[in-house]
Design a protein around this motif. Structure first.
Motif, short mmCIF file in Angstrom:
data_model
loop_
_atom_site.label_atom_id
_atom_site.label_comp_id
_atom_site.label_asym_id
_atom_site.label_seq_id
_atom_site.Cartn_x
_atom_site.Cartn_y
_atom_site.Cartn_z
N THR A 14 6.51 10.37 -5.92
CA THR A 14 7.06 9.33 -5.04
C THR A 14 6.63 9.55 -3.59
O THR A 14 7.09 8.85 -2.70
N GLY A 15 5.74 10.52 -3.35
CA GLY A 15 5.22 10.77 -2.01
C GLY A 15 4.09 9.82 -1.65
O GLY A 15 3.75 8.91 -2.40
N ARG A 16 3.47 10.08 -0.51
CA ARG A 16 2.42 9.18 -0.03
C ARG A 16 1.23 9.14 -0.98
O ARG A 16 0.77 8.06 -1.37
N ILE A 17 0.72 10.30 -1.34
CA ILE A 17 -0.39 10.36 -2.28
C ILE A 17 0.09 10.03 -3.69
O ILE A 17 -0.56 9.29 -4.43
N THR A 76 2.46 8.17 -4.92
CA THR A 76 2.70 6.75 -5.23
C THR A 76 1.39 6.03 -5.51
O THR A 76 1.28 5.26 -6.48
N LEU A 77 0.39 6.28 -4.69
CA LEU A 77 -0.92 5.66 -4.90
C LEU A 77 -1.58 6.17 -6.17
O LEU A 77 -2.22 5.41 -6.91
N ARG A 86 5.71 18.80 3.63
CA ARG A 86 5.33 18.41 4.99
C ARG A 86 5.90 19.37 6.01
O ARG A 86 6.39 18.99 7.06
N GLU A 142 -3.74 7.13 7.45
CA GLU A 142 -3.36 5.81 6.92
C GLU A 142 -4.50 4.80 7.08
O GLU A 142 -4.30 3.61 6.86
N LEU A 166 -5.73 8.28 2.85
CA LEU A 166 -4.87 8.56 1.71
C LEU A 166 -5.38 7.91 0.43
O LEU A 166 -5.41 8.53 -0.64
#
Length: 206
Positions: A9-12, A14-15, A69, A150, A169
């Motif tokens: 569910t983090g930035r990477i 999720t993608l 982080r 980003e 990302l």
């Protein structure tokens, strides 16, 4: 393939989950914040390897892309990562893909550029990467990108990196998603930078 993305569910994460599902894989996102999105399960990096292993049985592959982080480096980025490796072996999962950081395995470079400001993070990544390479029998791939930004995806990459840099990302997630289909990446540490070669081509050339 059936796989779990730990840190899904983090930035990477999720993608990455989205990209893997688009490729036709059965993907579960593991997170302490499992309520954030559908298709997630609770996964706590503070648990023991035996407890983690119960959630990993039956998978074909594991992605470790979790990160604190800077807020929980020892428990999450180092000990949590190592415990997931131990859990993978306990549960019989062989394929293991880990997100790391550029030059994490080269302490002599840590004074350069932005690396000078993230020494504790690099220490955590150094020992996690070292454990995966030398203390497990997992079929690993380690991806080491530069600073995550980003900025829009370029779809292009280089795996010949000579200086600290940055990566969008989305490009990092795309490389991770395609690594699973490239047997030549097993047993490799890939340092990633922005480049001029399409991602699929660069991976095929390894």
């Amino acid at each position: 393939m059936k796989m779990m993305v730990i840190g899904g569910t983090g930035r990477i994460g999720t993608l990455l989950v989205k990209a893997l599902r688009q490729q036709g894989h059965e993907v579960v996102a593991g997170s302490r914040h499992a309520q954030k999105a559908e298709g997630t399960v609770f996964f706590d990096l503070h648990e023991s390897p035996a407890e983690m292993a119960t959630r990993l049985k039956g998978l074909d592959a594991i992605y470790f892309v979790a990160g604190s982080r800077g807020k929980d480096l020892l428990q999450t980025d180092l000990n949590g990562a190592v415990n997931v490796m131990k859990a993978a072996e306990l549960s019989g999962v062989k394929r293991y893909i880990q997100l790391s950081s550029a030059f994490a395995l080269q302490p002599e470079r840590w004074s350069e550029g932005y690396l000078a400001g993230i020494t504790d993070y690099n220490i955590a990544k150094y020992f996690a990467d070292e454990w995966l390479i030398h203390q497990t029998n997992l079929d690993y791939t380690i991806l080491q990108p530069g600073v995550l930004t980003e900025k829009p995806a370029t779809g292009k990459v280089t795996f010949t990196v000579t200086a600290p840099g940055e990566n969008p990302l989305a490009d990092v997630a795309t490389v991770l998603a395609h690594v699973i289909d490239q047997p030549a990446t097993v047993g490799k540490v890939l340092m990633m930078g922005s480049g001029e070669t399409p991602i699929s081509t660069a991976l095929a050339q390894l």
